[in-house]
Structure formats: C-alpha cells, structure tokens
Design a protein around this motif. Structure first.
Motif, PDB file in Angstrom:
ATOM      1  N   LYS A  22       0.797  -1.217   0.000  1.00 55.60           N
ATOM      2  CA  LYS A  22       0.000   0.000   0.000  1.00 55.60           C
ATOM      3  C   LYS A  22       0.837   1.279   0.000  1.00 55.60           C
ATOM      4  O   LYS A  22       0.298   2.355  -0.203  1.00 55.60           O
ATOM      5  CB  LYS A  22      -0.921   0.027   1.240  1.00 55.60           C
ATOM      6  N   ARG A  23       2.125   1.194   0.218  1.00 56.52           N
ATOM      7  CA  ARG A  23       2.929   2.398   0.427  1.00 56.52           C
ATOM      8  C   ARG A  23       2.991   3.319  -0.781  1.00 56.52           C
ATOM      9  O   ARG A  23       3.288   4.497  -0.635  1.00 56.52           O
ATOM     10  CB  ARG A  23       4.323   2.039   0.911  1.00 56.52           C
ATOM     11  N   HIS A  24       2.726   2.828  -1.957  1.00 57.15           N
ATOM     12  CA  HIS A  24       2.789   3.672  -3.149  1.00 57.15           C
ATOM     13  C   HIS A  24       1.445   4.348  -3.464  1.00 57.15           C
ATOM     14  O   HIS A  24       1.357   5.131  -4.388  1.00 57.15           O
ATOM     15  CB  HIS A  24       3.297   2.882  -4.358  1.00 57.15           C
ATOM     16  N   PHE A  25       0.403   4.069  -2.687  1.00 55.72           N
ATOM     17  CA  PHE A  25      -0.891   4.721  -2.880  1.00 55.72           C
ATOM     18  C   PHE A  25      -1.045   5.888  -1.914  1.00 55.72           C
ATOM     19  O   PHE A  25      -0.788   5.747  -0.725  1.00 55.72           O
ATOM     20  CB  PHE A  25      -2.047   3.735  -2.668  1.00 55.72           C
ATOM     21  N   VAL A  26      -1.468   7.035  -2.450  1.00 60.11           N
ATOM     22  CA  VAL A  26      -1.749   8.215  -1.623  1.00 60.11           C
ATOM     23  C   VAL A  26      -3.057   8.829  -2.115  1.00 60.11           C
ATOM     24  O   VAL A  26      -3.487   8.585  -3.246  1.00 60.11           O
ATOM     25  CB  VAL A  26      -0.621   9.270  -1.711  1.00 60.11           C
ATOM     26  N   LYS A  27      -3.677   9.625  -1.265  1.00 59.69           N
ATOM     27  CA  LYS A  27      -4.877  10.357  -1.673  1.00 59.69           C
ATOM     28  C   LYS A  27      -4.472  11.793  -1.969  1.00 59.69           C
ATOM     29  O   LYS A  27      -3.748  12.414  -1.194  1.00 59.69           O
ATOM     30  CB  LYS A  27      -5.950  10.334  -0.582  1.00 59.69           C
ATOM     31  N   ASN A  28      -4.975  12.336  -3.097  1.00 60.07           N
ATOM     32  CA  ASN A  28      -4.690  13.730  -3.401  1.00 60.07           C
ATOM     33  C   ASN A  28      -5.708  14.623  -2.693  1.00 60.07           C
ATOM     34  O   ASN A  28      -6.592  14.141  -1.990  1.00 60.07           O
ATOM     35  CB  ASN A  28      -4.635  13.967  -4.916  1.00 60.07           C
ATOM     36  N   ASN A  30      -8.224  16.073  -3.707  1.00 57.89           N
ATOM     37  CA  ASN A  30      -9.608  15.829  -4.140  1.00 57.89           C
ATOM     38  C   ASN A  30     -10.145  14.496  -3.631  1.00 57.89           C
ATOM     39  O   ASN A  30     -11.251  14.090  -3.985  1.00 57.89           O
ATOM     40  CB  ASN A  30      -9.717  15.884  -5.666  1.00 57.89           C
ATOM     41  N   GLY A  31      -9.330  13.781  -2.850  1.00 58.23           N
ATOM     42  CA  GLY A  31      -9.761  12.505  -2.292  1.00 58.23           C
ATOM     43  C   GLY A  31      -9.580  11.326  -3.228  1.00 58.23           C
ATOM     44  O   GLY A  31      -9.983  10.212  -2.914  1.00 58.23           O
ATOM     45  N   LYS A  32      -8.975  11.554  -4.397  1.00 59.40           N
ATOM     46  CA  LYS A  32      -8.733  10.469  -5.347  1.00 59.40           C
ATOM     47  C   LYS A  32      -7.437   9.740  -4.986  1.00 59.40           C
ATOM     48  O   LYS A  32      -6.467  10.355  -4.538  1.00 59.40           O
ATOM     49  CB  LYS A  32      -8.610  11.007  -6.778  1.00 59.40           C
ATOM     50  N   VAL A  33      -7.411   8.443  -5.208  1.00 55.78           N
ATOM     51  CA  VAL A  33      -6.223   7.634  -4.935  1.00 55.78           C
ATOM     52  C   VAL A  33      -5.258   7.742  -6.111  1.00 55.78           C
ATOM     53  O   VAL A  33      -5.657   7.603  -7.278  1.00 55.78           O
ATOM     54  CB  VAL A  33      -6.602   6.162  -4.673  1.00 55.78           C
ATOM     55  N   ILE A  34      -3.999   7.988  -5.799  1.00 53.34           N
ATOM     56  CA  ILE A  34      -2.937   8.109  -6.789  1.00 53.34           C
ATOM     57  C   ILE A  34      -1.898   7.027  -6.506  1.00 53.34           C
ATOM     58  O   ILE A  34      -1.512   6.812  -5.356  1.00 53.34           O
ATOM     59  CB  ILE A  34      -2.272   9.508  -6.688  1.00 53.34           C
ATOM     60  N   ASP A  35      -1.442   6.368  -7.548  1.00 53.61           N
ATOM     61  CA  ASP A  35      -0.344   5.406  -7.432  1.00 53.61           C
ATOM     62  C   ASP A  35       0.929   6.173  -7.774  1.00 53.61           C
ATOM     63  O   ASP A  35       1.146   6.541  -8.931  1.00 53.61           O
ATOM     64  CB  ASP A  35      -0.564   4.235  -8.389  1.00 53.61           C
ATOM     65  N   ILE A  91      -6.686   6.154  -9.422  1.00 56.09           N
ATOM     66  CA  ILE A  91      -6.839   4.705  -9.300  1.00 56.09           C
ATOM     67  C   ILE A  91      -8.104   4.442  -8.498  1.00 56.09           C
ATOM     68  O   ILE A  91      -8.322   5.056  -7.453  1.00 56.09           O
ATOM     69  CB  ILE A  91      -5.628   4.071  -8.583  1.00 56.09           C
ATOM     70  N   GLU A  92      -8.924   3.538  -9.000  1.00 54.08           N
ATOM     71  CA  GLU A  92     -10.155   3.163  -8.298  1.00 54.08           C
ATOM     72  C   GLU A  92     -10.405   1.681  -8.514  1.00 54.08           C
ATOM     73  O   GLU A  92     -10.397   1.208  -9.648  1.00 54.08           O
ATOM     74  CB  GLU A  92     -11.316   3.989  -8.858  1.00 54.08           C
ATOM     75  N   ASP A  93     -10.588   0.939  -7.440  1.00 58.99           N
ATOM     76  CA  ASP A  93     -10.813  -0.506  -7.502  1.00 58.99           C
ATOM     77  C   ASP A  93      -9.738  -1.219  -8.314  1.00 58.99           C
ATOM     78  O   ASP A  93     -10.015  -2.148  -9.067  1.00 58.99           O
ATOM     79  CB  ASP A  93     -12.201  -0.817  -8.074  1.00 58.99           C
ATOM     80  N   GLY A  94      -8.490  -0.748  -8.177  1.00 58.56           N
ATOM     81  CA  GLY A  94      -7.365  -1.374  -8.861  1.00 58.56           C
ATOM     82  C   GLY A  94      -7.242  -1.033 -10.333  1.00 58.56           C
ATOM     83  O   GLY A  94      -6.379  -1.561 -11.023  1.00 58.56           O
ATOM     84  N   TYR A 111      -3.861  -1.934 -15.276  1.00 58.28           N
ATOM     85  CA  TYR A 111      -2.460  -1.556 -15.424  1.00 58.28           C
ATOM     86  C   TYR A 111      -1.586  -2.460 -14.583  1.00 58.28           C
ATOM     87  O   TYR A 111      -2.009  -3.010 -13.583  1.00 58.28           O
ATOM     88  CB  TYR A 111      -2.234  -0.080 -15.073  1.00 58.28           C
ATOM     89  N   GLU A 112      -0.350  -2.606 -15.050  1.00 58.95           N
ATOM     90  CA  GLU A 112       0.622  -3.439 -14.364  1.00 58.95           C
ATOM     91  C   GLU A 112       1.966  -2.728 -14.396  1.00 58.95           C
ATOM     92  O   GLU A 112       2.459  -2.373 -15.473  1.00 58.95           O
ATOM     93  CB  GLU A 112       0.736  -4.796 -15.070  1.00 58.95           C
ATOM     94  N   VAL A 113       2.530  -2.492 -13.233  1.00 54.98           N
ATOM     95  CA  VAL A 113       3.855  -1.903 -13.151  1.00 54.98           C
ATOM     96  C   VAL A 113       4.844  -3.036 -13.397  1.00 54.98           C
ATOM     97  O   VAL A 113       4.965  -3.955 -12.587  1.00 54.98           O
ATOM     98  CB  VAL A 113       4.088  -1.233 -11.784  1.00 54.98           C
ATOM     99  N   LEU A 114       5.491  -2.994 -14.555  1.00 56.50           N
ATOM    100  CA  LEU A 114       6.422  -4.060 -14.938  1.00 56.50           C
ATOM    101  C   LEU A 114       7.744  -3.929 -14.198  1.00 56.50           C
ATOM    102  O   LEU A 114       8.340  -4.917 -13.787  1.00 56.50           O
ATOM    103  CB  LEU A 114       6.657  -4.034 -16.446  1.00 56.50           C
TER     104      LEU A 114
END
Length: 144
Positions: A22-28, A30-35, A91-94, A111-114
């Motif tokens: 979870k460490r790479h997810f933050v909320k901006n 506007n409350g949206k999740v950012i990877d 990001i929403e629901d993955g 999306y997949e972080v390669l």
C-alpha cells in the motif's frame, strides 16, 4: 519455537506485506487515490490499434495531484496530427482512470507496473471506439 513466537512472526510478516503493498498509494487533495509509481514523464507509441492505419507516439506527464498533460503526434494517410490534452487521472478498484477535459470522456485501463521504468496498460473501457478492443501499450519512463 513455541506457539506464541510463531504467531508473533506471522503477525509481523502480515504487517510487513500489507504495508509494502500500500505504500505507493496516496490520496490527493480531491480525495482520489494516486499510485505514486505512475507519477512522472512517460513516453509510448502504438500503431493501428486505435484507428486503422494510424500510428502515434506520445509524452504523458502524470502529476502527484492527479492532473496530466498528454502531448501526442499521430500519422494517418501521410497527414501529421499533433495536439495536447489535459485532464485528471486516478486509481479506483485497482483500475487506472484517465478523464480528458476536452472530450469529457474517461478511459479505464487495467495496469501493471512491470518495473520502475515501464507500465503496461490494457484497455477495459474506452471513451472512443477503437479498432482493437484488446488495445494495450507500454509506457516507458523518460529519464533526465
């Protein structure tokens, strides 16, 4: 090793694993999740998957605040088309969402972080009709 020690080790392992994913997810703001792994300047290209006979290349800048600027260049039947688009991403629901200000449309991708420099996107739902319903591409991070 006694039962208490084993349970303690399992609990520690679960905490480390859950925090690590979870460490790479933050909320901006506007409350949206950012990877955070997707933030930065990226380039990509494709040929014949959006519109038959068209090839395109782009530079995408994704910001931590959830905004983006997309600069693209496409060629279709010898004609060059260049432009810039702006919008928001989150990001929403993955899934990766990309809302375009001008069209008012939102593209949705798996999306997949390669690795640290490459991300694979595969279309789930596109705001426009595309030739290839299985449209996918890889963005590569631009290094300075």
């Amino acid at each position: 090793m006694n039962t208490k020690s084993i349970l303690s080790l399992i609990a520690i392992a679960l905490i480390v694993v859950s925090c690590g994913t979870k460490r790479h997810f933050v909320k901006n703001e506007n409350g949206k999740v950012i990877d955070k792994r997707l933030v930065g300047v990226w380039k990509g290209n494709e040929s014949g998957n959006l519109i038959e006979g068209m090839s395109s290349q782009w530079k995408m800048t994704r910001n931590l605040d959830g905004t983006f600027i997309l600069v693209y260049k496409a060629e279709l039947d010898g004609e060059i088309i260049e432009g810039t688009e702006k919008g928001n991403w989150w990001i929403e629901d993955g899934l990766f969402y990309e809302y375009h200000d001008v069209s008012g449309g939102t593209d949705i991708y798996n999306y997949e972080v390669l690795n640290r420099k490459q991300i694979r996107f595969k279309a789930k739902e596109m705001a426009i009709d595309v030739v290839n319903k299985n449209y996918e591409f890889v963005d590569t991070k631009v290094t300075k």
